[in-house]
Scaffold this motif. Structure first.
Motif, PDB file in Angstrom:
ATOM      1  N   PHE A 232       0.799  -1.178  -0.059  1.00 41.03           N
ATOM      2  CA  PHE A 232       0.036  -0.077  -0.270  1.00 41.03           C
ATOM      3  C   PHE A 232       0.934   1.253   0.095  1.00 41.03           C
ATOM      4  CE2 PHE A 232      -2.454   3.484   2.192  1.00 41.03           C
ATOM      5  CZ  PHE A 232      -3.265   3.739   1.296  1.00 41.03           C
ATOM      6  N   LEU A 233       2.030   1.160   0.923  1.00 46.16           N
ATOM      7  CA  LEU A 233       2.788   2.417   0.896  1.00 46.16           C
ATOM      8  C   LEU A 233       3.379   2.508  -0.394  1.00 46.16           C
ATOM      9  CD1 LEU A 233       4.367   1.946   4.382  1.00 46.16           C
ATOM     10  CD2 LEU A 233       2.684   3.592   3.740  1.00 46.16           C
ATOM     11  N   ALA A 234       4.037   1.500  -1.061  1.00 41.69           N
ATOM     12  CA  ALA A 234       4.760   1.525  -2.354  1.00 41.69           C
ATOM     13  C   ALA A 234       3.859   2.198  -3.338  1.00 41.69           C
ATOM     14  CB  ALA A 234       5.184   0.109  -2.813  1.00 41.69           C
ATOM     15  N   LYS A 235       2.451   1.594  -3.477  1.00 48.07           N
ATOM     16  CA  LYS A 235       1.391   2.106  -4.459  1.00 48.07           C
ATOM     17  C   LYS A 235       1.425   3.788  -4.141  1.00 48.07           C
ATOM     18  CE  LYS A 235      -3.363   2.275  -5.521  1.00 48.07           C
ATOM     19  NZ  LYS A 235      -4.713   1.666  -5.295  1.00 48.07           N
ATOM     20  N   LEU A 236       1.227   4.236  -2.813  1.00 50.59           N
ATOM     21  CA  LEU A 236       0.993   5.463  -2.626  1.00 50.59           C
ATOM     22  C   LEU A 236       2.286   6.371  -3.397  1.00 50.59           C
ATOM     23  CD1 LEU A 236      -0.568   6.193   0.752  1.00 50.59           C
ATOM     24  CD2 LEU A 236      -1.883   6.234  -1.632  1.00 50.59           C
ATOM     25  N   VAL A 237       3.366   5.750  -2.962  1.00 45.19           N
ATOM     26  CA  VAL A 237       4.742   6.447  -3.331  1.00 45.19           C
ATOM     27  C   VAL A 237       4.824   6.540  -4.967  1.00 45.19           C
ATOM     28  CG1 VAL A 237       7.352   6.551  -3.483  1.00 45.19           C
ATOM     29  CG2 VAL A 237       6.177   5.895  -1.435  1.00 45.19           C
ATOM     30  N   PHE A 238       4.286   5.527  -5.828  1.00 44.70           N
ATOM     31  CA  PHE A 238       4.537   5.538  -7.115  1.00 44.70           C
ATOM     32  C   PHE A 238       3.318   6.233  -7.715  1.00 44.70           C
ATOM     33  CE2 PHE A 238       6.173   1.138  -6.572  1.00 44.70           C
ATOM     34  CZ  PHE A 238       7.489   1.432  -6.926  1.00 44.70           C
ATOM     35  N   LEU A 239       1.954   6.326  -6.922  1.00 49.07           N
ATOM     36  CA  LEU A 239       1.165   7.214  -7.358  1.00 49.07           C
ATOM     37  C   LEU A 239       1.386   8.633  -7.276  1.00 49.07           C
ATOM     38  CD1 LEU A 239      -2.009   6.933  -8.101  1.00 49.07           C
ATOM     39  CD2 LEU A 239      -2.701   7.168  -5.839  1.00 49.07           C
TER      40      LEU A 239
ATOM     41  N   TRP B 179       3.002   4.176 -13.577  1.00 41.83           N
ATOM     42  CA  TRP B 179       1.771   3.641 -13.549  1.00 41.83           C
ATOM     43  C   TRP B 179       1.733   2.186 -13.522  1.00 41.83           C
ATOM     44  CZ3 TRP B 179      -1.862   6.331 -11.633  1.00 41.83           C
ATOM     45  CH2 TRP B 179      -2.032   7.651 -11.821  1.00 41.83           C
ATOM     46  N   SER B 180       2.535   1.446 -14.163  1.00 44.47           N
ATOM     47  CA  SER B 180       2.639  -0.067 -14.183  1.00 44.47           C
ATOM     48  C   SER B 180       2.875  -0.358 -12.807  1.00 44.47           C
ATOM     49  CB  SER B 180       3.767  -0.535 -14.985  1.00 44.47           C
ATOM     50  OG  SER B 180       3.307  -0.231 -16.329  1.00 44.47           O
ATOM     51  N   LEU B 181       3.959   0.210 -12.212  1.00 47.15           N
ATOM     52  CA  LEU B 181       4.275  -0.124 -10.655  1.00 47.15           C
ATOM     53  C   LEU B 181       3.163   0.083  -9.774  1.00 47.15           C
ATOM     54  CD1 LEU B 181       8.018   1.369 -10.654  1.00 47.15           C
ATOM     55  CD2 LEU B 181       7.380  -1.111 -10.525  1.00 47.15           C
ATOM     56  N   THR B 182       2.382   1.220  -9.943  1.00 48.51           N
ATOM     57  CA  THR B 182       1.277   1.495  -9.166  1.00 48.51           C
ATOM     58  C   THR B 182       0.199   0.294  -9.006  1.00 48.51           C
ATOM     59  OG1 THR B 182       1.446   3.839  -9.541  1.00 48.51           O
ATOM     60  CG2 THR B 182      -0.563   3.245  -8.679  1.00 48.51           C
ATOM     61  N   ILE B 183      -0.044  -0.034 -10.592  1.00 46.07           N
ATOM     62  CA  ILE B 183      -0.951  -1.209 -10.567  1.00 46.07           C
ATOM     63  C   ILE B 183      -0.631  -2.574 -10.008  1.00 46.07           C
ATOM     64  CG2 ILE B 183      -2.256  -2.496 -12.387  1.00 46.07           C
ATOM     65  CD1 ILE B 183      -2.141  -0.184 -14.220  1.00 46.07           C
ATOM     66  N   VAL B 184       0.609  -2.885 -10.262  1.00 44.55           N
ATOM     67  CA  VAL B 184       1.204  -4.015  -9.704  1.00 44.55           C
ATOM     68  C   VAL B 184       1.259  -4.080  -8.365  1.00 44.55           C
ATOM     69  CG1 VAL B 184       3.168  -5.377  -9.523  1.00 44.55           C
ATOM     70  CG2 VAL B 184       2.442  -4.662 -11.856  1.00 44.55           C
ATOM     71  N   SER B 185       1.883  -3.043  -7.604  1.00 50.87           N
ATOM     72  CA  SER B 185       1.850  -2.901  -6.189  1.00 50.87           C
ATOM     73  C   SER B 185       0.284  -3.026  -5.416  1.00 50.87           C
ATOM     74  CB  SER B 185       2.810  -1.954  -5.571  1.00 50.87           C
ATOM     75  OG  SER B 185       2.480  -0.663  -6.152  1.00 50.87           O
ATOM     76  N   SER B 186      -0.626  -2.177  -6.196  1.00 47.14           N
ATOM     77  CA  SER B 186      -1.886  -2.192  -5.762  1.00 47.14           C
ATOM     78  C   SER B 186      -2.501  -3.747  -5.537  1.00 47.14           C
ATOM     79  CB  SER B 186      -2.802  -1.372  -6.612  1.00 47.14           C
ATOM     80  OG  SER B 186      -3.844  -1.155  -6.136  1.00 47.14           O
ATOM     81  N   ARG B 187      -2.360  -4.262  -6.674  1.00 47.56           N
ATOM     82  CA  ARG B 187      -2.794  -5.891  -6.766  1.00 47.56           C
ATOM     83  C   ARG B 187      -2.129  -6.625  -5.819  1.00 47.56           C
ATOM     84  NH1 ARG B 187      -5.443  -8.789  -5.563  1.00 47.56           N
ATOM     85  NH2 ARG B 187      -6.598 -10.266  -6.749  1.00 47.56           N
ATOM     86  N   LEU B 188      -0.836  -6.386  -5.256  1.00 49.27           N
ATOM     87  CA  LEU B 188      -0.207  -7.266  -4.183  1.00 49.27           C
ATOM     88  C   LEU B 188      -0.732  -6.853  -2.825  1.00 49.27           C
ATOM     89  CD1 LEU B 188       3.187  -7.483  -5.932  1.00 49.27           C
ATOM     90  CD2 LEU B 188       1.539  -9.255  -5.769  1.00 49.27           C
ATOM     91  N   ILE B 189      -1.369  -5.683  -2.538  1.00 53.84           N
ATOM     92  CA  ILE B 189      -1.849  -5.268  -1.264  1.00 53.84           C
ATOM     93  C   ILE B 189      -2.326  -6.494  -0.442  1.00 53.84           C
ATOM     94  CG2 ILE B 189      -3.176  -3.671   0.286  1.00 53.84           C
ATOM     95  CD1 ILE B 189      -2.913  -1.687  -1.926  1.00 53.84           C
ATOM     96  N   PRO B 190      -3.146  -7.480  -0.814  1.00 51.20           N
ATOM     97  CA  PRO B 190      -3.395  -8.254   0.000  1.00 51.20           C
ATOM     98  C   PRO B 190      -2.556  -9.422   0.613  1.00 51.20           C
ATOM     99  CG  PRO B 190      -4.889  -8.336  -2.008  1.00 51.20           C
ATOM    100  CD  PRO B 190      -3.886  -7.414  -2.327  1.00 51.20           C
ATOM    101  N   ASN B 191      -1.279  -9.376  -0.194  1.00 49.66           N
ATOM    102  CA  ASN B 191      -0.194 -10.379   0.337  1.00 49.66           C
ATOM    103  C   ASN B 191       1.076  -9.495   0.975  1.00 49.66           C
ATOM    104  OD1 ASN B 191      -1.044 -12.555  -1.730  1.00 49.66           O
ATOM    105  ND2 ASN B 191      -0.931 -10.587  -3.083  1.00 49.66           N
ATOM    106  N   ASN B 192       0.594  -9.289   2.213  1.00 49.92           N
ATOM    107  CA  ASN B 192       1.487  -8.351   2.930  1.00 49.92           C
ATOM    108  C   ASN B 192       2.731  -9.187   3.326  1.00 49.92           C
ATOM    109  OD1 ASN B 192       2.938  -6.148   3.954  1.00 49.92           O
ATOM    110  ND2 ASN B 192       1.563  -6.038   5.815  1.00 49.92           N
ATOM    111  N   TRP B 193       3.935  -9.585   2.422  1.00 50.20           N
ATOM    112  CA  TRP B 193       4.817 -10.439   2.543  1.00 50.20           C
ATOM    113  C   TRP B 193       5.899  -9.824   3.287  1.00 50.20           C
ATOM    114  CZ3 TRP B 193       4.848 -10.851  -3.511  1.00 50.20           C
ATOM    115  CH2 TRP B 193       4.086 -12.165  -3.667  1.00 50.20           C
ATOM    116  N   PHE B 194       6.230  -8.441   3.469  1.00 46.91           N
ATOM    117  CA  PHE B 194       7.170  -7.916   4.436  1.00 46.91           C
ATOM    118  C   PHE B 194       6.676  -7.109   5.476  1.00 46.91           C
ATOM    119  CE2 PHE B 194       7.915  -7.557  -0.132  1.00 46.91           C
ATOM    120  CZ  PHE B 194       8.966  -8.633  -0.161  1.00 46.91           C
ATOM    121  N   LYS B 195       6.462  -7.899   6.666  1.00 44.84           N
ATOM    122  CA  LYS B 195       5.605  -7.208   7.635  1.00 44.84           C
ATOM    123  C   LYS B 195       6.463  -6.561   8.532  1.00 44.84           C
ATOM    124  CE  LYS B 195       1.288 -10.069   7.964  1.00 44.84           C
ATOM    125  NZ  LYS B 195       1.581 -11.290   7.665  1.00 44.84           N
TER     126      LYS B 195
END
Lengths: 128, 158
Positions: free
Chosen positions: A63-70, A112-128
């Motif tokens: 989610f944070l990555a998405k916001l940064v890319f956005l 925008w590609s990075l925004t979309i990809v990181s957005s779809r990955l939000i349900p998998n919080n791999w790095f807590k």
């Protein structure tokens, strides 16, 4: 999706990969209202979804990555509009401007590609 | 009726590899959404033009021809990233009415795009009455949005 799709179409034109017989300034002017019209519901529903369960997104790395890319994608678009787009007419003949447009288009495609990809990955919080 | 096919998909080595990996499925899924976004962008720019909006400085045929290349490559990427998602969960999808619905709308959208929409887009301007491309653009937009929305809803309503 309609918003990002239309932005990507414009980016592909900027980097010179598609719609090559459409003058840059003209297609930019005619796609822009549709990009803005689709941006509003996209943003509104996004904020709504966030507000439903903000704690779900707190400390979620994607989610944070998405916001940064956005934000970066937004800044790239703003810089492009207010600096380069000012001199819009006659773009296609001006070598220097087509070079800047290529860089802006490539940056936009990537962000925008990075925004979309990181957005779809939000349900998998791999790095807590 | 198609159960043996779904079971065969489920038993593929690729499906097992996807089930064993933490990252493979979500990454494929994310790339699928990215490819779909590019595909939908190429559809919508053509639909806008058919509706008489958007890039009206270019002919319908010119926009359609340029968009076609994007549709092909993005469509290929959608397929390549979509198939492993399907085979990995084939048995779940066999029970999912939304998945079946999505596939039927997808077939309709593909057929409509390859036949009616394609012909109208490249037809001589002035050869058709003005409402024809508008209706075709609206139908195409509705069909493709239905594919995307039903796809997204599979996650929630199986």
């Amino acid at each position: 999706m309609v918003f990002a799709g239309l932005v990507i179409m414009m980016d592909l034109r900027l980097v010179g990969l598609a719609f090559a017989n459409a003058p840059l300034a003209q297609i930019q002017r005619r796609l822009f209202p549709w990009q803005m019209a689709s941006f509003v519901p996209s943003m509104a529903t996004g904020i709504l979804l966030f507000c439903v369960d903000p704690l779900r997104y707190y400390r979620n790395v994607f989610f944070l990555a998405k916001l940064v890319f956005l934000v970066l994608a937004g800044l790239n678009a703003l810089a492009f509009h207010f600096k380069t787009y000012r001199k819009a007419e006659g773009w296609d003949e001006d070598r220097q401007i087509t070079a800047i447009a290529r860089v802006a288009g490539a940056a936009s495609l990537l962000l925008w590609s990075l925004t979309i990809v990181s957005s779809r990955l939000i349900p998998n919080n791999w790095f807590k | 009726m198609l159960l043996p096919f779904f079971e065969w998909c489920d038993g593929l080595a690729m499906s097992q590899a996807y089930r064993d990996s933490t990252y493979l499925f979500p990454v494929t899924q994310a790339l699928h959404v990215l490819a779909v976004t590019v595909f939908i962008g190429a559809i919508v720019i053509g639909d806008l033009r058919l509706l008489g909006w958007g890039p009206v400085g270019q002919s319908r045929a010119s926009i359609a021809r340029s968009a076609q290349v994007i549709l092909f490559w993005a469509g290929l990427a959608v397929l390549v990233t979509g198939i492993p998602q399907f085979t990995t969960n084939a048995l779940t999808y066999h029970r999912s009415w939304l998945f079946v619905l999505k596939m039927w709308i997808l077939v309709a959208a593909l057929l409509f795009t390859a036949t009616v929409r394609q012909r109208v887009a490249v037809a001589d301007e002035g050869h058709l009455s003005p409402w024809v491309p508008r209706v075709v653009g609206a139908v195409s937009f509705a069909l493709w949005m239905s594919v995307a929305i039903s796809g997204r809803l599979i996650t929630y309503y199986g």
